[in-house]
Design a protein around this motif. Sequence first.
Motif, mmCIF file in Angstrom:
data_model
loop_
_atom_site.group_PDB
_atom_site.id
_atom_site.type_symbol
_atom_site.label_atom_id
_atom_site.label_comp_id
_atom_site.label_asym_id
_atom_site.label_seq_id
_atom_site.Cartn_x
_atom_site.Cartn_y
_atom_site.Cartn_z
ATOM 1 N N LEU A 15 7.806 16.040 -3.863
ATOM 2 C CA LEU A 15 8.795 15.852 -4.922
ATOM 3 C C LEU A 15 9.890 14.871 -4.547
ATOM 4 O O LEU A 15 10.400 14.140 -5.383
ATOM 5 C CB LEU A 15 9.417 17.202 -5.301
ATOM 6 C CG LEU A 15 8.454 18.167 -5.993
ATOM 7 C CD1 LEU A 15 9.143 19.482 -6.263
ATOM 8 C CD2 LEU A 15 7.928 17.562 -7.279
ATOM 9 N N ARG B 98 -0.571 22.110 -2.748
ATOM 10 C CA ARG B 98 -0.640 23.568 -2.897
ATOM 11 C C ARG B 98 -2.082 24.063 -2.980
ATOM 12 O O ARG B 98 -2.340 25.244 -2.722
ATOM 13 C CB ARG B 98 0.115 24.002 -4.159
ATOM 14 C CG ARG B 98 1.629 23.952 -4.017
ATOM 15 C CD ARG B 98 2.313 24.187 -5.351
ATOM 16 N NE ARG B 98 3.751 24.373 -5.177
ATOM 17 C CZ ARG B 98 4.656 24.251 -6.145
ATOM 18 N NH1 ARG B 98 4.255 23.908 -7.371
ATOM 19 N NH2 ARG B 98 5.941 24.447 -5.899
ATOM 20 N N GLY C 18 10.867 17.894 4.828
ATOM 21 C CA GLY C 18 11.177 18.237 3.449
ATOM 22 C C GLY C 18 12.444 19.071 3.341
ATOM 23 O O GLY C 18 13.160 19.301 4.323
ATOM 24 N N THR D 34 2.425 17.487 -5.491
ATOM 25 C CA THR D 34 2.718 18.791 -4.895
ATOM 26 C C THR D 34 1.613 19.789 -5.206
ATOM 27 O O THR D 34 1.237 20.604 -4.351
ATOM 28 C CB THR D 34 4.076 19.310 -5.406
ATOM 29 O OG1 THR D 34 5.114 18.468 -4.888
ATOM 30 C CG2 THR D 34 4.332 20.734 -4.947
ATOM 31 N N ASN D 35 1.062 19.742 -6.417
ATOM 32 C CA ASN D 35 -0.025 20.663 -6.770
ATOM 33 C C ASN D 35 -1.257 20.426 -5.908
ATOM 34 O O ASN D 35 -1.960 21.376 -5.537
ATOM 35 C CB ASN D 35 -0.367 20.509 -8.251
ATOM 36 C CG ASN D 35 0.753 21.016 -9.153
ATOM 37 O OD1 ASN D 35 1.605 21.760 -8.718
ATOM 38 N ND2 ASN D 35 0.739 20.572 -10.397
ATOM 39 N N THR E 62 0.535 23.254 -12.917
ATOM 40 C CA THR E 62 1.440 23.615 -11.829
ATOM 41 C C THR E 62 1.407 25.107 -11.569
ATOM 42 O O THR E 62 1.408 25.548 -10.407
ATOM 43 C CB THR E 62 2.873 23.151 -12.172
ATOM 44 O OG1 THR E 62 2.849 21.739 -12.419
ATOM 45 C CG2 THR E 62 3.830 23.442 -11.029
ATOM 46 N N GLN F 66 4.984 28.150 1.301
ATOM 47 C CA GLN F 66 5.989 28.008 0.258
ATOM 48 C C GLN F 66 5.368 28.187 -1.125
ATOM 49 O O GLN F 66 4.341 27.609 -1.432
ATOM 50 C CB GLN F 66 6.615 26.607 0.348
ATOM 51 C CG GLN F 66 7.606 26.285 -0.750
ATOM 52 C CD GLN F 66 8.004 24.816 -0.775
ATOM 53 O OE1 GLN F 66 7.938 24.187 -1.827
ATOM 54 N NE2 GLN F 66 8.408 24.254 0.354
ATOM 55 N N SER F 67 6.030 28.988 -1.959
ATOM 56 C CA SER F 67 5.682 29.086 -3.369
ATOM 57 C C SER F 67 6.982 28.983 -4.174
ATOM 58 O O SER F 67 7.992 28.504 -3.653
ATOM 59 C CB SER F 67 4.932 30.390 -3.660
ATOM 60 O OG SER F 67 4.471 30.417 -5.002
ATOM 61 N N GLU G 64 5.079 23.909 4.303
ATOM 62 C CA GLU G 64 6.190 23.442 3.464
ATOM 63 C C GLU G 64 5.869 22.084 2.843
ATOM 64 O O GLU G 64 6.778 21.325 2.485
ATOM 65 C CB GLU G 64 7.477 23.334 4.297
ATOM 66 C CG GLU G 64 7.990 24.649 4.851
ATOM 67 C CD GLU G 64 8.602 25.547 3.791
ATOM 68 O OE1 GLU G 64 8.848 25.053 2.664
ATOM 69 O OE2 GLU G 64 8.819 26.739 4.066
ATOM 70 N N SER H 35 5.187 19.295 0.301
ATOM 71 C CA SER H 35 5.446 19.003 -1.103
ATOM 72 C C SER H 35 5.550 17.491 -1.265
ATOM 73 O O SER H 35 5.585 16.754 -0.282
ATOM 74 C CB SER H 35 6.731 19.683 -1.589
ATOM 75 O OG SER H 35 7.864 19.077 -1.011
ATOM 76 N N PHE I 266 4.419 16.878 -10.958
ATOM 77 C CA PHE I 266 4.097 17.787 -9.859
ATOM 78 C C PHE I 266 2.675 17.607 -9.337
ATOM 79 O O PHE I 266 2.235 18.394 -8.494
ATOM 80 C CB PHE I 266 4.296 19.245 -10.304
ATOM 81 C CG PHE I 266 5.708 19.739 -10.139
ATOM 82 C CD1 PHE I 266 6.065 20.521 -9.054
ATOM 83 C CD2 PHE I 266 6.678 19.416 -11.059
ATOM 84 C CE1 PHE I 266 7.360 20.972 -8.894
ATOM 85 C CE2 PHE I 266 7.977 19.852 -10.922
ATOM 86 C CZ PHE I 266 8.331 20.635 -9.836
#
Length: 311
Positions: free
Chosen positions: A77, A98, A10, A94-95, A152, A120-121, A73, A75, A91
């Motif tokens: 996106l 997370r 990423g 990615t959510n 999100t 990562q935030s 890390e 994601s 998102f």
Amino acid sequence: MRVFIAGATGAVGSRLVPLLVAAGHDVVGTSRSAERLGDIEAAGARGVVMDGLDAASVRSAVLEARPDAIVHELSALGGVAPDLKHFDEQFAGTNALRTRGTDHLLAAAGEAGVGRFVAQSFTGWPNERTGGPVKTEEDPLDPSPTSASRQTLEAIRHVERATTEAGGLALRYGGLYGPGNVIGRGGELLAMVHDGKLPLVGGGTGVWSFCHIDDAASATAAALTRGGPGVYNIVDDDPAPVSEWLPELARIIGAKPPRHVPALVARPLIGEHGVSLMTKVRGSSNAKAKRELGWELRYPTWREGFRTGLG
């Protein structure tokens, strides 16, 4: 130490792998795709295929690697400019990473006896949109987010809460720019600025905090050995309103100055969240990260970074 990077291909992961290898760490990096393992191995790390949303896949990869530290890390996106009217929908992948992905990694980390966990935030629009223009980690996140960003923001709350409760560090990256990013050579947002398709909405009073991708990577590397559990804003020294950074970016890349559009006109096109980004959001302070992580920025201001660091 042996470092396990979940999401090594990423935006940040791809810059972090060679940085850690050069520092002498033994690095294992993951990708969802076997086709991307060559990129990880070319940087001097060992690549493994892992699905961050599959608990068994995560457990197997972590236990086999036996890392001293995990960097999260993950994601989904892919360097695409956000669809501001459908922010949560874009998102969603990615959510999930997370929330469920974080839980899978933390469970595997606990079983493997991992001593350090860094996740990562994000900072910027999640900040409370009242009070002063620049927020610290002690300030609350937005209690009344835009309707398009509620899911999100809740996912951001989850990764931060789960990580810090487990004794880890959550790094709130600012708006990333540089090679491989939407604000970088060939990036979609940069192309929009170049083509005059990113207007200055309202007074452009929304304050943004940026971070060059290489500075995000160096902060992440520092967090592997420094700093106590908690959240850290990973941003440059120069929070700036849209009315300042957008015309300057246009000037640097040789584009025409952005046109001005009233917020009422822009709202049907970019939604409440888009107007908020342009007019209401707050920036972030990096004082804690510089003090507790011993972090030094290569690009202390986006002004220099936009000139020389876009790629």
